[in-house]
Design a protein around this motif. Structure first.
Motif, PDB file in Angstrom:
ATOM      1  N   ARG A 282     -14.551  13.969  14.672  1.00 33.31           N
ATOM      2  CA  ARG A 282     -14.558  13.556  16.114  1.00 33.31           C
ATOM      3  C   ARG A 282     -15.804  12.368  15.905  1.00 33.31           C
ATOM      4  N   TRP A 283     -16.807  12.627  15.090  1.00 31.72           N
ATOM      5  CA  TRP A 283     -17.710  11.531  14.787  1.00 31.72           C
ATOM      6  C   TRP A 283     -16.906  10.298  14.405  1.00 31.72           C
ATOM      7  N   ALA A 284     -15.986  10.419  13.037  1.00 31.57           N
ATOM      8  CA  ALA A 284     -15.394   9.353  12.725  1.00 31.57           C
ATOM      9  C   ALA A 284     -14.510   8.645  13.739  1.00 31.57           C
ATOM     10  N   THR A 285     -13.559   9.508  14.360  1.00 36.19           N
ATOM     11  CA  THR A 285     -12.602   8.873  15.329  1.00 36.19           C
ATOM     12  C   THR A 285     -13.143   8.265  16.537  1.00 36.19           C
ATOM     13  N   GLU A 286     -14.476   8.680  17.072  1.00 33.69           N
ATOM     14  CA  GLU A 286     -15.059   7.670  17.983  1.00 33.69           C
ATOM     15  C   GLU A 286     -15.606   6.415  17.589  1.00 33.69           C
ATOM     16  N   ARG A 287     -15.926   6.043  16.275  1.00 31.82           N
ATOM     17  CA  ARG A 287     -16.372   4.832  15.779  1.00 31.82           C
ATOM     18  C   ARG A 287     -15.227   4.121  15.066  1.00 31.82           C
ATOM     19  N   MET A 288     -13.951   4.755  14.777  1.00 36.13           N
ATOM     20  CA  MET A 288     -12.970   4.199  14.239  1.00 36.13           C
ATOM     21  C   MET A 288     -12.453   2.868  14.854  1.00 36.13           C
ATOM     22  N   PRO A 289     -12.251   2.736  16.181  1.00 39.13           N
ATOM     23  CA  PRO A 289     -11.599   1.486  16.790  1.00 39.13           C
ATOM     24  C   PRO A 289     -12.723   0.455  16.348  1.00 39.13           C
TER      25      PRO A 289
ATOM     26  N   ALA B 294     -12.101  17.741   7.629  1.00 36.85           N
ATOM     27  CA  ALA B 294     -12.567  16.520   8.283  1.00 36.85           C
ATOM     28  C   ALA B 294     -11.352  15.748   7.765  1.00 36.85           C
ATOM     29  N   LEU B 295     -11.041  15.595   6.351  1.00 38.94           N
ATOM     30  CA  LEU B 295     -10.087  14.575   5.877  1.00 38.94           C
ATOM     31  C   LEU B 295      -8.616  15.032   6.212  1.00 38.94           C
ATOM     32  N   THR B 296      -8.589  16.065   6.234  1.00 37.12           N
ATOM     33  CA  THR B 296      -6.966  16.671   6.723  1.00 37.12           C
ATOM     34  C   THR B 296      -6.866  16.344   7.987  1.00 37.12           C
ATOM     35  N   LEU B 297      -7.882  16.463   8.982  1.00 35.76           N
ATOM     36  CA  LEU B 297      -7.429  15.958  10.374  1.00 35.76           C
ATOM     37  C   LEU B 297      -7.380  14.576  10.517  1.00 35.76           C
ATOM     38  N   LEU B 298      -8.073  13.814   9.771  1.00 37.08           N
ATOM     39  CA  LEU B 298      -7.927  12.244   9.699  1.00 37.08           C
ATOM     40  C   LEU B 298      -6.339  11.918   9.253  1.00 37.08           C
ATOM     41  N   MET B 299      -5.798  12.708   8.379  1.00 39.15           N
ATOM     42  CA  MET B 299      -4.660  12.407   7.963  1.00 39.15           C
ATOM     43  C   MET B 299      -3.242  12.796   8.918  1.00 39.15           C
TER      44      MET B 299
ATOM     45  N   TRP C 156       0.887  -1.279  -0.027  1.00 31.41           N
ATOM     46  CA  TRP C 156       0.160  -0.107  -0.112  1.00 31.41           C
ATOM     47  C   TRP C 156       0.803   1.095   0.124  1.00 31.41           C
ATOM     48  N   ALA C 157       0.269   2.166  -0.449  1.00 31.27           N
ATOM     49  CA  ALA C 157       0.898   3.552  -0.693  1.00 31.27           C
ATOM     50  C   ALA C 157       1.935   4.185   0.418  1.00 31.27           C
ATOM     51  N   ARG C 158       1.760   3.989   1.746  1.00 31.17           N
ATOM     52  CA  ARG C 158       2.411   4.493   2.689  1.00 31.17           C
ATOM     53  C   ARG C 158       2.947   3.547   3.594  1.00 31.17           C
ATOM     54  N   ALA C 159       4.417   3.647   4.163  1.00 33.52           N
ATOM     55  CA  ALA C 159       5.253   2.950   4.868  1.00 33.52           C
ATOM     56  C   ALA C 159       4.554   2.889   6.044  1.00 33.52           C
TER      57      ALA C 159
ATOM     58  N   SER D 267      -2.043   2.149   6.520  1.00 28.81           N
ATOM     59  CA  SER D 267      -3.079   1.493   5.560  1.00 28.81           C
ATOM     60  C   SER D 267      -4.273   2.601   5.585  1.00 28.81           C
ATOM     61  N   LEU D 268      -4.559   3.245   6.612  1.00 25.89           N
ATOM     62  CA  LEU D 268      -5.856   4.076   6.718  1.00 25.89           C
ATOM     63  C   LEU D 268      -5.287   5.552   6.037  1.00 25.89           C
ATOM     64  N   LEU D 269      -3.876   5.628   6.218  1.00 24.19           N
ATOM     65  CA  LEU D 269      -3.356   6.936   5.605  1.00 24.19           C
ATOM     66  C   LEU D 269      -3.285   6.727   3.945  1.00 24.19           C
ATOM     67  N   ALA D 270      -3.083   5.574   3.691  1.00 22.76           N
ATOM     68  CA  ALA D 270      -3.030   5.209   2.138  1.00 22.76           C
ATOM     69  C   ALA D 270      -4.564   5.350   1.319  1.00 22.76           C
ATOM     70  N   LEU D 271      -5.502   4.872   2.239  1.00 22.70           N
ATOM     71  CA  LEU D 271      -6.765   4.985   1.690  1.00 22.70           C
ATOM     72  C   LEU D 271      -7.294   6.449   1.792  1.00 22.70           C
TER      73      LEU D 271
END
Length: 584
Positions: free
Chosen positions: A494-501, A531-536, A418-421, A549-553
């Motif tokens: 915050r909505w996404a990261t609360e559910r991410m695990p 939101a996408l920038t914060l996720l990155m 995948w595209a990130r080490a 893998s998440l960063l590559a996505l």
């Protein structure tokens, strides 16, 4: 015979390489510059084409006057030889600049001294002018798989007092001296240049020319050539004859090829150090003396890699005081003995090294100078295939973007990558922490696969983060789209990261599809991009998933968002464009 006496005999045997007592010419020109370098080592043999995008992105680090590649851990099918030949014979690669000299070179330096030669001419593009920017025809390259003739090797042993000693080491020295004599006769630094040795190691191949590194891959049509270790180089005009293929990187010792970014001020001092040991550089470049010093310390003196690295890049000041007492004692002796072989100046070395025989190993070694005056970055990705087999790849380069480009190229073809080490880091030159060097070593298993281990100078292993990697889309329907809250980017994050695990990869992909759908509304693009920038950029719990893998996505999603905006810019884009034009 003691090992000390054996080494002294080896060094003394090199006196005949300069029979008339002349010193080789030394360079006088000097112009500093930077180079582009990349190396990768993989547990599985991978094709050269995955270097192309990396080298293309680093063209600003070169000027087309010298580029090259080296490959270690090749596969026998690619050369039409048996595994035994590839593993046991020397691969002698000769560059012919004038076709007329080939018969004489082969008569004197191949047929007279070697036997069992499997000869292969390297394929290449029929017209070099078809590759934009090439100013001169690259050399014809012929590869010989050889082993010394018994009589020639016996005479070499007898005449140099080497009746005892390791047979493999004597074989290597025989090859080394034969190549030196070939280069001296057919590639004199100040005379005619007809032919020279590109490489002469076990399971090691070098190709280079006047051009860029990616030109080498295209011209010699090696896009599909597979190897466990690759290094590539663009040369910017530094010291040496950069306008001729013999002045391009990589340079070789014996079983190692070296490229480097930088230069150093004590070239003359290192030449004197080598000259005292009957080693005489021919190509007038600091890169050549670097690999000759490495080869002397590692192959001739038999130093372990840790000691070789210490001699080249000594531990300094407070870091030296932080070392254990026994290391301080040994390192002090190494520094006192070999200080004149330590390059003084900004440099970053990449070395591809092969260990042949019945227990082969292939290495990518990255070493930085003690002041870290040239850019360098290392990376490691460890994954597994759908059938549970481990696969790992390591990188060292002059910039992160080059690493990411190679990973993207691999990921586009193979879902095991995948595209990130998993991890990126820098070496701390001359330090007690990592020693300013990292080694990626592949232990092959004989069928094109192997095991990759990354260690620092002191032998301590590097590991990546835990978590399952994303192995590509599952067959069937795409992941269900998830509705994204109508809110600010911070709230969406915050909505996404609360559910991410608890999310699976499919659910993450559904969330990203939701972001892309939301971005179709020009009024929501700001919050979606935030939101996408914060996720990155931010750290948060990801459960059993792999962060890389998440960063590559996320990267792929960002690319699609840009496409959405490009296809439907929205009113804000046209207002800003209009205002900019008014300002002009």
């Amino acid at each position: 015979m003691s090992y000390r006496d054996f080494v002294n005999c080896i060094i003394a045997s090199r006196k005949r390489l300069e029979p008339d007592g002349r010193k080789p010419p030394r360079r006088t020109q000097a112009a500093e510059g930077g180079c582009g370098v990349i190396g990768m080592a993989c547990s599985e043999a991978i094709p050269a084409r995955h270097l192309l995008q990396s080298l293309a992105q680093m063209r600003n680090r070169g000027n087309g006057k010298g580029g090259g590649i080296a490959a270690v851990g090749l596969l026998p099918d690619d050369f039409g030889v048996s595994p035994q030949v590839l593993r046991g014979d020397t691969l002698l690669a000769v560059a012919y600049l004038e076709a007329a000299c080939r018969a004489e070179v082969e008569r004197k330096y191949v047929e007279a001294v070697f036997e069992g030669a499997h000869v292969r001419t390297q394929p290449h593009t029929s017209d070099y002018r078809a590759i934009a920017g090439l100013e001169a025809p690259p050399p014809e390259v012929v590869q010989y798989f050889v082993r010394p003739r018994s009589a020639a090797l016996a005479e070499f042993r007898e005449s140099n007092g080497l009746q005892e000693g390791d047979p493999g080491a004597i074989w290597d020295e025989f090859v080394y001296q034969n190549s030196y004599q070939l280069n001296r006769e057919f590639y004199a630094s100040t005379g005619d240049k007809q032919a020279f040795v590109l490489s002469h190691g076990k399971n090691l191949l070098v190709l280079k020319m006047v051009g860029y590194g990616d030109d080498v891959i295209r011209y010699y049509q090696i896009e599909d050539l597979r190897a466990h270790v690759w290094i590539g180089h663009h040369r910017y005009p530094t010291k040496g004859r950069v306008w001729h293929p013999g002045g391009a990187h990589p340079f070789v010792g014996l079983n190692e090829a070296l490229v480097h970014n930088g230069d150093f001020a004590n070239y003359a001092s290192i030449c004197e150090y080598l000259g005292q040991r009957n080693i005489h550089p021919l190509f007038l470049t600091d890169t050549e003396v670097s690999v000759l010093a490495f080869d002397l310390l590692h192959r001739t003196y038999g130093y372990p890699l840790e000691y070789v690295i210490e001699a080249l890049a000594p531990t300094t000041e407070r870091d030296f005081a932080m070392l254990p007492k026994e290391k301080r004692r040994v390192y002090a002796m190494l520094q006192a003995t070999h200080i004149h072989a330590s390059p003084d100046g900004p440099w970053f070395f990449l070395i591809a090294q092969s260990r042949g025989g019945e227990d082969p190993a292939y290495r990518l070694i990255g070493i930085t100078d003690t002041s870290m005056l040239r850019p360098q970055v290392f990376a490691l990705q460890e994954g597994e295939s759908s059938d549970g087999e481990d696969i790992a790849i390591g990188f060292a380069a002059s910039e992160k973007q080059a690493i990411d480009a190679a990973l993207q190229s691999l990921a586009d073809e193979d879902t095991r990558f995948w595209a990130r080490a998993d991890r990126y880091w820098n070496a701390r030159g001359g330090s007690h922490t990592d020693g300013g060097a990292f080694i990626f070593a592949v232990q092959p298993d004989g069928d094109g696969r192997g095991r990759l281990v990354c260690t620092d100078k002191f032998g301590r292993s590097m590991h990546t983060a835990a978590g399952r990697p994303y192995l590509g889309p599952r067959p069937g329907l795409p992941p269900a789209l998830q509705a994204i809250p109508q809110a600010s980017g911070e709230v969406i994050f915050r909505w996404a990261t609360e559910r991410m695990p608890a999310w699976s990869y499919d659910e993450v992909l559904g969330m990203l599809r939701g972001l892309e759908e939301g971005a179709k509304d020009p009024q929501r693009r700001g919050e979606i991009l935030q939101a996408l920038t914060l996720l990155m950029d931010r750290r948060y719990a990801v459960g059993d998933k792999r962060r890389s893998s998440l960063l590559a996505l996320y990267d792929a999603c960002f690319g699609r968002l840009v496409d959405v905006i490009h296809l439907s810019p929205g009113a804000e884009y046209w207002v800003i464009t209009w205002m900019n034009r008014l300002a002009e």
